[in-house]
Design an enzyme around this catalytic site. Sequence first.
Site, short mmCIF file in Angstrom:
data_model
loop_
_atom_site.label_atom_id
_atom_site.label_comp_id
_atom_site.label_asym_id
_atom_site.label_seq_id
_atom_site.Cartn_x
_atom_site.Cartn_y
_atom_site.Cartn_z
N GLN A 41 36.33 45.90 45.48
CA GLN A 41 35.71 46.32 44.20
C GLN A 41 34.22 45.96 44.27
O GLN A 41 33.87 44.82 44.55
CB GLN A 41 36.36 45.57 43.04
CG GLN A 41 35.73 45.91 41.68
CD GLN A 41 36.19 44.95 40.57
OE1 GLN A 41 35.38 44.49 39.78
NE2 GLN A 41 37.48 44.65 40.52
N LYS A 45 26.12 43.28 38.13
CA LYS A 45 25.71 43.34 36.73
C LYS A 45 24.19 43.54 36.67
O LYS A 45 23.46 43.02 37.51
CB LYS A 45 26.10 42.04 36.01
CG LYS A 45 27.61 41.77 36.00
CD LYS A 45 28.35 42.79 35.15
CE LYS A 45 29.87 42.61 35.24
NZ LYS A 45 30.61 43.69 34.59
N ASP A 74 33.67 48.64 36.17
CA ASP A 74 33.11 49.05 34.89
C ASP A 74 32.54 50.49 34.85
O ASP A 74 32.74 51.22 33.89
CB ASP A 74 32.01 48.03 34.52
CG ASP A 74 31.54 48.14 33.10
OD1 ASP A 74 31.99 49.06 32.41
OD2 ASP A 74 30.70 47.32 32.70
N THR A 140 31.75 31.43 39.54
CA THR A 140 31.33 32.81 39.83
C THR A 140 31.19 33.62 38.55
O THR A 140 30.33 34.46 38.41
CB THR A 140 32.35 33.49 40.76
OG1 THR A 140 32.54 32.67 41.91
CG2 THR A 140 31.88 34.87 41.18
N LYS A 141 32.08 33.37 37.60
CA LYS A 141 32.01 34.09 36.32
C LYS A 141 32.14 33.05 35.22
O LYS A 141 33.22 32.53 34.98
CB LYS A 141 33.14 35.11 36.24
CG LYS A 141 33.01 36.03 35.04
CD LYS A 141 34.05 37.13 35.04
CE LYS A 141 33.78 38.08 33.88
NZ LYS A 141 34.97 38.73 33.38
N SER A 202 34.15 34.41 45.63
CA SER A 202 33.36 33.46 46.43
C SER A 202 34.07 33.01 47.69
O SER A 202 33.41 32.72 48.70
CB SER A 202 32.98 32.25 45.57
OG SER A 202 34.11 31.68 44.98
N CYS A 442 53.46 2.84 38.49
CA CYS A 442 52.74 3.45 39.62
C CYS A 442 53.53 3.31 40.91
O CYS A 442 53.64 4.24 41.70
CB CYS A 442 51.39 2.77 39.82
SG CYS A 442 50.29 2.94 38.42
N1 3NM Z 1 36.70 38.35 36.99
P1 3NM Z 1 35.95 33.56 42.32
S1 3NM Z 1 37.10 35.86 37.17
C1 3NM Z 1 35.04 38.84 38.73
O1 3NM Z 1 38.88 36.53 34.91
C2 3NM Z 1 35.91 37.92 38.01
O2 3NM Z 1 38.49 38.64 34.88
C3 3NM Z 1 37.38 37.36 36.45
O3 3NM Z 1 35.43 34.65 41.31
C4 3NM Z 1 38.31 37.52 35.32
O4 3NM Z 1 36.98 34.21 43.18
C5 3NM Z 1 36.01 36.57 38.26
O5 3NM Z 1 34.71 33.20 43.11
C6 3NM Z 1 35.30 35.80 39.29
O6 3NM Z 1 36.46 32.41 41.53
C7 3NM Z 1 36.22 35.26 40.36
MG MG Z 2 33.34 44.29 32.94
#
Ligand code: 3NM
Ligand code: MG
Length: 516
Positions: A41, A45, A74, A140-141, A202, A442
Site C-alpha cells: 500500500q 500524507k 485514501d 509511525t502513526k 516500520s 514472587c
Molecule cells: N494505520 P508500524 S497504524 C498506517 O491503526 C497505520 O489504522 C494504522 O506502523 C491503523 O507498523 C499504522 O510502524 C502505522 O507500527 C503502523
Molecule cells: Mg486515511
Amino acid sequence: MKLEADYSLYLVTDSTPALLGSRYLPDVVHAAIDGGVTLVQYRIKNADTAAMIAEARALHAVTRARGVPLLINDRVDVALAVGCEGVHVGQDDMGVAEARRLLGPDKIVGVTAASVEEALRGCADGADYLGIGTVFSTSTKTNTKHIIGTAGVKAILSALAASPYAAVKTVCIGGLTTANIPRVLYQSASPHKSLDGIALVSAIISAPDPRTAASELLHLVKMPPAFMRQTLPGPLVVAANEMVRFAPSVVRLVHETRPLSHNMTNLVVQNFAANVALAVGASPIMASYGREAEDLAKLGGALVVNMGTVTPEGLENYKQAVQAYNQAGQPIVLDPVGAGATHIRRNAVNELLAAGYYDVIKGNEGEIQTVWNTQRIPQQRGVDSASLLTLLQRASLVCSLARRERNVILMTGAVDVVSDGTRTYAVRNGHPFLGDVTGTGCVLGTAVSAALAAYPQDKLAACVAAMLLYEVAAEMAAERQDVQGPGTFAVAFIDELYKLRMATAAGDLRWLVIAK
Ligand code: 3NM
Ligand code: MG
C-alpha cells in the site's frame, strides 16, 4: 477479473525521513518484495497530487513486474490515474461503497476497522479486506484513535465468523514486529476465523536490510509460533480429575532434569528465589542483562520476568529476554508486581504484553485485574494484596483472562486460582506466614518456572504441581515446633520444600494427602 491477493505480509509505505532515511522508496519496496512482501500500500500524507502519481507509477512498475498488487491509501483518484490494483480507505476517508462505485468490481478495496461495528459496516459496504487496528501504539502513526490489542482483534474476527462476511480477508496493523507477530497471530485467532496476514510499516521501511526483514517476517507469519511447536506434539494433557495425582510426576521431572530457572527479578527476592529454585531441584541463574538471554534461552530452561523493581533500563532488558525465550520456544512466567500501583507500572505491563507471549502470568488479585484492564485505576497500594472479589469472581476473571491470552493465569491469595481457560483450579493449601515473609508470592513464580521447563506439555498441570508443592511445604514448615514466626518460617520453608522434593523423588507421596 479481480486479482486474488495474498495478504500474508502487507507492506504499508512511509516516506518520512525518520523511517525511510535517504533511500529511494521504490528500491526499498523492490527489496521488500524480494524478501517476501505479498501486498503493498502506497501511503503518503500531504504530498502534491502530481508527485504522488509519479511515485505511485514508479512503485507500480516494481510491484506489477513481481505480481504483487499495489493499493493506494485514501486517494481513489491516484489509483485510477495509475491503474493499480485498488485502494485502502480509513474511517475518515471516502466510504467503501463510493470507492467501489468509482473503481468497479475488479479492484481491491480495503478499509480500516477498530471495532466490530466498523468491521461489519465495511463488509456490508463491499470491502474485500479489513485492516484491523490499531493493535499496539506505534510512533509511525500517532493520531490513532483506538488501541485495541489482540483482544480487540479477536472480538472482530469472532463477529465476522458469525456474520455473512466470514470470507472477508483480514490483516491487523499497528506496532507489529518480529517480537510480537507470533503471539498476535496466536492470541487474536477466534475458533472459526484467524488473520490472513500482518500489515506493517516500520518493521520493513526502517529496517537496515528490508529484504532480510521481510523474509524473517514472512517466516513468522507462515510458521506456527515456537511456543506452539513445543507443545503441539505433547504426549498428554492431564485430565481434570488427575491434576493432584499427577503433581509428583512433575516434581520428579524437575528433580531429574534440573532445568534452568532464569530469573530477572526484583532486588528484594533475588536470594530467596535462588534458594527456592535449588530447593525444588532446579538450577537458578539470576541474570538481569537482556542480551545474555539469547544464549540462556537455548539451555532448555524457563524465564521469570518479575517487574518488582522496574526501571526504564530494566524494561528494555526484560523485552530482549522475552523475545529470546519466545524465539527459542522456551516458557516465560510474567509476574506484574504492583502492576496497578503507578502509571509507570501500568505502562510497563502494556509494554511487556506487547513485547511477547507469556506462558503463565502470575499475580495477586489487583495485579491480575490490571493485566485484564491496564486502564483501570486500582484501589491497591504497594504490592501487598487485599481481596475484594468473591472466589467465583476471581475464578471467572482468571478463566476469562486465560482465554484472552491463550495461556495460564495464576492468581495468588488465601485461595490460589489457576486456569488455562478450559480447566480452572483452586488450591487451598498454604499458611498465613506466607503473607508475612516478603517475596513468597514472587518466588512461587520461580517454582512455577522450574515446573514449566520440566513439563511444558501441560502448563496448567505444571503450575498446579508447583503450587501444591510450594503451599504444602509452607503448611509443614509453619507447623514445625521450631518455627516461631516469619523469620524462622522462611528458613524452615526452604528446608521443607527440599525435603518434599527429595521424598517425592524417592517415591514417598504421603504429602499428597493434605493437598486440597
Ligand atoms: N494505520 P508500524 S497504524 C498506517 O491503526 C497505520 O489504522 C494504522 O506502523 C491503523 O507498523 C499504522 O510502524 C502505522 O507500527 C503502523
Ligand atoms: Mg486515511
